[in-house]
Design a protein around this motif. Structure first.
Motif, PDB file in Angstrom:
ATOM      1  N   TYR A  51      -2.728   0.234  -4.173  1.00 15.12           N
ATOM      2  CA  TYR A  51      -2.104  -1.062  -3.918  1.00 15.12           C
ATOM      3  C   TYR A  51      -1.361  -1.525  -5.163  1.00 15.12           C
ATOM      4  CZ  TYR A  51      -4.734  -1.194   0.352  1.00 15.12           C
ATOM      5  OH  TYR A  51      -5.215  -0.904   1.600  1.00 15.12           O
ATOM      6  N   CYS A  52      -0.207  -2.149  -4.942  1.00 14.80           N
ATOM      7  CA  CYS A  52       0.611  -2.601  -6.065  1.00 14.80           C
ATOM      8  C   CYS A  52       1.438  -3.802  -5.642  1.00 14.80           C
ATOM      9  CB  CYS A  52       1.504  -1.460  -6.558  1.00 14.80           C
ATOM     10  SG  CYS A  52       2.705  -0.929  -5.338  1.00 14.80           S
ATOM     11  N   THR A  53       2.043  -4.445  -6.631  1.00 15.98           N
ATOM     12  CA  THR A  53       2.869  -5.617  -6.357  1.00 15.98           C
ATOM     13  C   THR A  53       4.366  -5.322  -6.447  1.00 15.98           C
ATOM     14  OG1 THR A  53       2.716  -6.292  -8.674  1.00 15.98           O
ATOM     15  CG2 THR A  53       1.104  -7.238  -7.143  1.00 15.98           C
ATOM     16  N   GLY A  54       4.737  -4.134  -6.913  1.00 15.31           N
ATOM     17  CA  GLY A  54       6.148  -3.801  -7.039  1.00 15.31           C
ATOM     18  C   GLY A  54       6.467  -2.373  -6.653  1.00 15.31           C
ATOM     19  N   VAL A  55       7.445  -2.211  -5.769  1.00 13.53           N
ATOM     20  CA  VAL A  55       7.927  -0.892  -5.366  1.00 13.53           C
ATOM     21  C   VAL A  55       9.447  -0.954  -5.319  1.00 13.53           C
ATOM     22  CG1 VAL A  55       7.960   0.860  -3.555  1.00 13.53           C
ATOM     23  CG2 VAL A  55       5.879  -0.441  -3.955  1.00 13.53           C
ATOM     24  N   THR A  56      10.094  -0.096  -6.110  1.00 13.48           N
ATOM     25  CA  THR A  56      11.557  -0.044  -6.110  1.00 13.48           C
ATOM     26  C   THR A  56      12.001   1.402  -6.314  1.00 13.48           C
ATOM     27  OG1 THR A  56      11.686  -0.398  -8.504  1.00 13.48           O
ATOM     28  CG2 THR A  56      11.823  -2.350  -7.111  1.00 13.48           C
ATOM     29  N   THR A  57      13.276   1.642  -6.086  1.00 16.35           N
ATOM     30  CA  THR A  57      13.800   2.947  -6.432  1.00 16.35           C
ATOM     31  C   THR A  57      13.881   3.013  -7.953  1.00 16.35           C
ATOM     32  OG1 THR A  57      16.045   2.128  -6.166  1.00 16.35           O
ATOM     33  CG2 THR A  57      15.096   3.309  -4.311  1.00 16.35           C
ATOM     34  N   SER A  58      13.579   4.147  -8.494  1.00 20.20           N
ATOM     35  CA  SER A  58      13.489   4.316  -9.933  1.00 20.20           C
ATOM     36  C   SER A  58      14.857   4.559 -10.545  1.00 20.20           C
ATOM     37  CB  SER A  58      12.560   5.499 -10.231  1.00 20.20           C
ATOM     38  OG  SER A  58      12.555   5.787 -11.605  1.00 20.20           O
ATOM     39  N   GLY A  59      14.969   4.283 -11.836  1.00 24.21           N
ATOM     40  CA  GLY A  59      16.157   4.644 -12.594  1.00 24.21           C
ATOM     41  C   GLY A  59      16.238   6.155 -12.775  1.00 24.21           C
ATOM     42  N   LEU A  60      15.110   6.832 -12.567  1.00 19.57           N
ATOM     43  CA  LEU A  60      15.084   8.301 -12.583  1.00 19.57           C
ATOM     44  C   LEU A  60      15.469   8.781 -11.193  1.00 19.57           C
ATOM     45  CD1 LEU A  60      11.664   8.770 -14.404  1.00 19.57           C
ATOM     46  CD2 LEU A  60      13.924   9.025 -15.406  1.00 19.57           C
ATOM     47  N   TRP A  61      16.490   9.563 -11.091  1.00 20.81           N
ATOM     48  CA  TRP A  61      16.997   9.998  -9.797  1.00 20.81           C
ATOM     49  C   TRP A  61      15.926  10.761  -9.022  1.00 20.81           C
ATOM     50  CZ3 TRP A  61      18.362  14.667  -7.337  1.00 20.81           C
ATOM     51  CH2 TRP A  61      19.148  14.499  -6.204  1.00 20.81           C
ATOM     52  N   ARG A  70       0.882  -1.165   0.000  1.00 21.89           N
ATOM     53  CA  ARG A  70       0.000   0.000   0.000  1.00 21.89           C
ATOM     54  C   ARG A  70       0.920   1.215   0.000  1.00 21.89           C
ATOM     55  NH1 ARG A  70      -3.994  -0.306   4.412  1.00 21.89           N
ATOM     56  NH2 ARG A  70      -2.152  -0.168   5.714  1.00 21.89           N
ATOM     57  N   VAL A  71       0.758   2.073  -1.000  1.00 20.51           N
ATOM     58  CA  VAL A  71       1.612   3.251  -1.151  1.00 20.51           C
ATOM     59  C   VAL A  71       0.741   4.490  -1.045  1.00 20.51           C
ATOM     60  CG1 VAL A  71       3.240   4.452  -2.645  1.00 20.51           C
ATOM     61  CG2 VAL A  71       3.124   1.955  -2.703  1.00 20.51           C
ATOM     62  N   ALA A  72       1.138   5.413  -0.186  1.00 19.12           N
ATOM     63  CA  ALA A  72       0.429   6.688  -0.038  1.00 19.12           C
ATOM     64  C   ALA A  72       1.360   7.797  -0.514  1.00 19.12           C
ATOM     65  CB  ALA A  72       0.025   6.917   1.415  1.00 19.12           C
ATOM     66  N   PHE A  73       0.839   8.681  -1.381  1.00 24.42           N
ATOM     67  CA  PHE A  73       1.663   9.759  -1.906  1.00 24.42           C
ATOM     68  C   PHE A  73       0.794  10.964  -2.250  1.00 24.42           C
ATOM     69  CE2 PHE A  73       0.409   7.055  -5.419  1.00 24.42           C
ATOM     70  CZ  PHE A  73       0.037   7.935  -6.418  1.00 24.42           C
ATOM     71  N   HIS A  74       1.431  12.133  -2.279  1.00 24.41           N
ATOM     72  CA  HIS A  74       0.763  13.380  -2.669  1.00 24.41           C
ATOM     73  C   HIS A  74       0.651  13.448  -4.184  1.00 24.41           C
ATOM     74  CE1 HIS A  74       0.669  15.442   1.185  1.00 24.41           C
ATOM     75  NE2 HIS A  74       1.894  14.995   1.409  1.00 24.41           N
ATOM     76  N   PRO A 108       7.714  11.226  -7.267  1.00 30.05           N
ATOM     77  CA  PRO A 108       8.845  11.895  -6.617  1.00 30.05           C
ATOM     78  C   PRO A 108       8.970  11.456  -5.160  1.00 30.05           C
ATOM     79  CG  PRO A 108       7.424  13.480  -7.729  1.00 30.05           C
ATOM     80  CD  PRO A 108       6.718  12.166  -7.765  1.00 30.05           C
ATOM     81  N   LEU A 109      10.191  11.182  -4.722  1.00 30.01           N
ATOM     82  CA  LEU A 109      10.413  10.716  -3.350  1.00 30.01           C
ATOM     83  C   LEU A 109       9.865  11.681  -2.316  1.00 30.01           C
ATOM     84  CD1 LEU A 109      13.993   9.175  -3.532  1.00 30.01           C
ATOM     85  CD2 LEU A 109      11.827   7.986  -3.212  1.00 30.01           C
ATOM     86  N   HIS A 110       9.941  12.983  -2.572  1.00 28.10           N
ATOM     87  CA  HIS A 110       9.442  13.948  -1.595  1.00 28.10           C
ATOM     88  C   HIS A 110       7.914  13.939  -1.489  1.00 28.10           C
ATOM     89  CE1 HIS A 110       9.375  16.308  -5.346  1.00 28.10           C
ATOM     90  NE2 HIS A 110       8.320  16.886  -4.817  1.00 28.10           N
ATOM     91  N   GLY A 111       7.219  13.273  -2.430  1.00 31.67           N
ATOM     92  CA  GLY A 111       5.765  13.174  -2.368  1.00 31.67           C
ATOM     93  C   GLY A 111       5.273  11.896  -1.718  1.00 31.67           C
ATOM     94  N   VAL A 112       6.179  10.949  -1.462  1.00 27.93           N
ATOM     95  CA  VAL A 112       5.787   9.662  -0.873  1.00 27.93           C
ATOM     96  C   VAL A 112       5.614   9.842   0.637  1.00 27.93           C
ATOM     97  CG1 VAL A 112       6.470   7.270  -0.471  1.00 27.93           C
ATOM     98  CG2 VAL A 112       6.972   8.361  -2.661  1.00 27.93           C
ATOM     99  N   LEU A 113       4.452   9.439   1.138  1.00 31.51           N
ATOM    100  CA  LEU A 113       4.181   9.519   2.566  1.00 31.51           C
ATOM    101  C   LEU A 113       4.559   8.231   3.282  1.00 31.51           C
ATOM    102  CD1 LEU A 113       0.712  11.260   2.387  1.00 31.51           C
ATOM    103  CD2 LEU A 113       2.920  12.296   2.917  1.00 31.51           C
ATOM    104  N   ARG A 114       4.185   7.095   2.682  1.00 27.89           N
ATOM    105  CA  ARG A 114       4.542   5.817   3.292  1.00 27.89           C
ATOM    106  C   ARG A 114       4.374   4.683   2.295  1.00 27.89           C
ATOM    107  NH1 ARG A 114       0.768   5.557   8.258  1.00 27.89           N
ATOM    108  NH2 ARG A 114       2.029   3.762   8.754  1.00 27.89           N
ATOM    109  N   VAL A 115       5.128   3.619   2.541  1.00 28.02           N
ATOM    110  CA  VAL A 115       5.029   2.382   1.773  1.00 28.02           C
ATOM    111  C   VAL A 115       4.908   1.267   2.796  1.00 28.02           C
ATOM    112  CG1 VAL A 115       6.169   0.820   0.168  1.00 28.02           C
ATOM    113  CG2 VAL A 115       6.459   3.288  -0.105  1.00 28.02           C
ATOM    114  N   GLU A 116       3.835   0.474   2.680  1.00 23.35           N
ATOM    115  CA  GLU A 116       3.598  -0.595   3.632  1.00 23.35           C
ATOM    116  C   GLU A 116       3.417  -1.916   2.885  1.00 23.35           C
ATOM    117  OE1 GLU A 116       0.833   1.324   6.966  1.00 23.35           O
ATOM    118  OE2 GLU A 116       0.091   1.607   4.910  1.00 23.35           O
ATOM    119  N   GLU A 117       4.037  -2.959   3.382  1.00 21.07           N
ATOM    120  CA  GLU A 117       3.779  -4.285   2.847  1.00 21.07           C
ATOM    121  C   GLU A 117       2.587  -4.836   3.634  1.00 21.07           C
ATOM    122  OE1 GLU A 117       5.958  -8.564   2.038  1.00 21.07           O
ATOM    123  OE2 GLU A 117       7.169  -6.829   2.563  1.00 21.07           O
TER     124      GLU A 117
END
Length: 108
Positions: free
Chosen positions: A21-31, A8-12, A69-78
């Motif tokens: 809800y999603c099955t994959g969360v990783t750091t992006s190739g975009l910085w 479960r991913v929460a973001f602005h 954008p990382l600054h818009g992510v509030l939380r990532v929960e498995e």
């Protein structure tokens, strides 16, 4: 057999807080971005359709990978099971629906 992971991913997004809800969360190739893939939605054929989840489904229906954008992510929960995808007002936390919940007053 490996356990299928669900997040479960929460973001602005445009002044609202999206929870999906999603099955994959990783750091992006975009910085500076988080990569969200495999978005999971309820079955669209059900009798009861939540307008908030339907709005998210329509917005992201053709998206294979979402870069947030990382600054818009509030939380990532498995999580163990999928809940309801939501759009909330950033200030009040109230659930946002695409149509008014109360009918307009006569003469308004």
């Amino acid at each position: 057999m490996a356990k299928d992971r669900l997040y479960r991913v929460a973001f602005h997004n445009h002044g609202k807080v999206y929870e999906l809800y999603c099955t994959g969360v990783t750091t992006s190739g975009l910085w500076g971005f988080l990569e969200i893939s495999g978005m999971v939605f309820d079955n669209a054929d059900s009798l009861v359709v939540d307008p908030s989840e339907e709005r998210i489904r329509e917005e992201f229906e053709d998206v294979e990978v979402l870069h947030v954008p990382l600054h818009g992510v509030l939380r990532v929960e498995e999580v163990r099971r999928k809940g309801q995808a939501l759009i909330r007002d950033r200030e009040s936390g109230e659930k946002v629906t695409p149509f008014p919940m109360t009918p307009p007053r006569p003469g308004s």
